[in-house]
Design a protein around this motif. Structure first.
Motif, PDB file in Angstrom:
ATOM      1  N   ARG A  46       4.373  88.890  32.631  1.00  0.00           N
ATOM      2  CA  ARG A  46       5.057  88.446  33.852  1.00  0.00           C
ATOM      3  C   ARG A  46       6.515  88.129  33.560  1.00  0.00           C
ATOM      4  O   ARG A  46       7.414  88.554  34.282  1.00  0.00           O
ATOM      5  N   PHE A  47       6.741  87.347  32.514  1.00  0.00           N
ATOM      6  CA  PHE A  47       8.108  86.961  32.156  1.00  0.00           C
ATOM      7  C   PHE A  47       8.907  88.191  31.747  1.00  0.00           C
ATOM      8  O   PHE A  47      10.043  88.383  32.189  1.00  0.00           O
ATOM      9  N   ALA A  48       8.320  89.030  30.902  1.00  0.00           N
ATOM     10  CA  ALA A  48       9.017  90.217  30.407  1.00  0.00           C
ATOM     11  C   ALA A  48       9.399  91.162  31.536  1.00  0.00           C
ATOM     12  O   ALA A  48      10.481  91.747  31.521  1.00  0.00           O
ATOM     13  N   SER A  49       8.541  91.283  32.539  1.00  0.00           N
ATOM     14  CA  SER A  49       8.835  92.211  33.639  1.00  0.00           C
ATOM     15  C   SER A  49      10.099  91.802  34.398  1.00  0.00           C
ATOM     16  O   SER A  49      10.847  92.655  34.865  1.00  0.00           O
ATOM     17  N   VAL A  50      10.341  90.513  34.468  1.00  0.00           N
ATOM     18  CA  VAL A  50      11.553  90.034  35.145  1.00  0.00           C
ATOM     19  C   VAL A  50      12.720  89.992  34.164  1.00  0.00           C
ATOM     20  O   VAL A  50      13.799  90.518  34.436  1.00  0.00           O
ATOM     21  N   TYR A  51      12.495  89.377  33.008  1.00  0.00           N
ATOM     22  CA  TYR A  51      13.559  89.199  32.022  1.00  0.00           C
ATOM     23  C   TYR A  51      14.119  90.542  31.545  1.00  0.00           C
ATOM     24  O   TYR A  51      15.323  90.708  31.418  1.00  0.00           O
ATOM     25  N   LYS A  52      13.233  91.490  31.316  1.00  0.00           N
ATOM     26  CA  LYS A  52      13.667  92.803  30.830  1.00  0.00           C
ATOM     27  C   LYS A  52      13.895  93.798  31.964  1.00  0.00           C
ATOM     28  O   LYS A  52      14.188  94.954  31.722  1.00  0.00           O
ATOM     29  N   ILE A  57       6.368 101.941  35.776  1.00  0.00           N
ATOM     30  CA  ILE A  57       5.136 101.728  35.014  1.00  0.00           C
ATOM     31  C   ILE A  57       5.335 101.980  33.523  1.00  0.00           C
ATOM     32  O   ILE A  57       4.681 101.354  32.691  1.00  0.00           O
ATOM     33  N   ASN A  58       6.242 102.852  33.167  1.00  0.00           N
ATOM     34  CA  ASN A  58       6.491 103.138  31.756  1.00  0.00           C
ATOM     35  C   ASN A  58       7.033 101.911  31.022  1.00  0.00           C
ATOM     36  O   ASN A  58       6.739 101.715  29.843  1.00  0.00           O
ATOM     37  N   ASP A  59       7.817 101.100  31.727  1.00  0.00           N
ATOM     38  CA  ASP A  59       8.310  99.857  31.128  1.00  0.00           C
ATOM     39  C   ASP A  59       7.144  98.923  30.836  1.00  0.00           C
ATOM     40  O   ASP A  59       7.099  98.277  29.788  1.00  0.00           O
ATOM     41  N   PHE A  60       6.193  98.861  31.755  1.00  0.00           N
ATOM     42  CA  PHE A  60       5.002  98.030  31.535  1.00  0.00           C
ATOM     43  C   PHE A  60       4.181  98.567  30.366  1.00  0.00           C
ATOM     44  O   PHE A  60       3.707  97.799  29.534  1.00  0.00           O
ATOM     45  N   LYS A  61       4.011  99.884  30.304  1.00  0.00           N
ATOM     46  CA  LYS A  61       3.233 100.490  29.218  1.00  0.00           C
ATOM     47  C   LYS A  61       3.860 100.183  27.864  1.00  0.00           C
ATOM     48  O   LYS A  61       3.148  99.846  26.907  1.00  0.00           O
ATOM     49  N   ALA A  63       5.743  97.608  27.079  1.00  0.00           N
ATOM     50  CA  ALA A  63       5.548  96.185  26.799  1.00  0.00           C
ATOM     51  C   ALA A  63       4.103  95.903  26.395  1.00  0.00           C
ATOM     52  O   ALA A  63       3.851  95.076  25.518  1.00  0.00           O
ATOM     53  N   LEU A  64       3.167  96.591  27.033  1.00  0.00           N
ATOM     54  CA  LEU A  64       1.754  96.393  26.687  1.00  0.00           C
ATOM     55  C   LEU A  64       1.471  96.803  25.252  1.00  0.00           C
ATOM     56  O   LEU A  64       0.648  96.185  24.579  1.00  0.00           O
ATOM     57  N   LYS A  65       2.156  97.814  24.756  1.00  0.00           N
ATOM     58  CA  LYS A  65       1.980  98.253  23.378  1.00  0.00           C
ATOM     59  C   LYS A  65       2.420  97.164  22.412  1.00  0.00           C
ATOM     60  O   LYS A  65       1.889  97.067  21.302  1.00  0.00           O
ATOM     61  N   GLU A  66       3.392  96.339  22.820  1.00  0.00           N
ATOM     62  CA  GLU A  66       3.866  95.245  21.965  1.00  0.00           C
ATOM     63  C   GLU A  66       2.842  94.120  21.877  1.00  0.00           C
ATOM     64  O   GLU A  66       2.845  93.353  20.927  1.00  0.00           O
ATOM     65  N   VAL A  67       2.010  94.015  22.904  1.00  0.00           N
ATOM     66  CA  VAL A  67       1.026  92.936  22.961  1.00  0.00           C
ATOM     67  C   VAL A  67      -0.218  93.421  22.276  1.00  0.00           C
ATOM     68  O   VAL A  67      -0.825  93.066  21.445  1.00  0.00           O
TER      69      VAL A  67
END
Length: 67
Positions: A46-52, A57-61, A63-67
């Motif tokens: 949630r934070f990353a989606s706003v901060y970054k 959807i590719n941005d979410f994908k 970020a998900l790889k980092e988690v």
């Protein structure tokens, strides 16, 4: 609640250790995002989606790889 309070205290301490009167918001943001990532993966996304400023959807994908 205790975990959040602890995280906030740790963030404040890291900022104080910098010994500067002013700290860039980007520095604070990076400290916060690292702490949130350790605390809660959903909160991190949630934070990353706003901060970054995720744009698609590719941005979410990515970020998900980092988690």
């Amino acid at each position: 609640k205790e975990k959040i309070d602890k995280m906030i205290n740790e963030i404040e301490e890291q900022i104080r250790k910098k010994g500067k009167k002013e700290v860039k918001s980007s520095v604070v943001g990076e400290i916060v995002i690292r702490k949130i990532k350790k605390l809660d993966n959903v909160a991190y996304m949630r934070f990353a989606s706003v901060y970054k400023n995720f744009q698609d959807i590719n941005d979410f994908k990515s970020a998900l790889k980092e988690v």
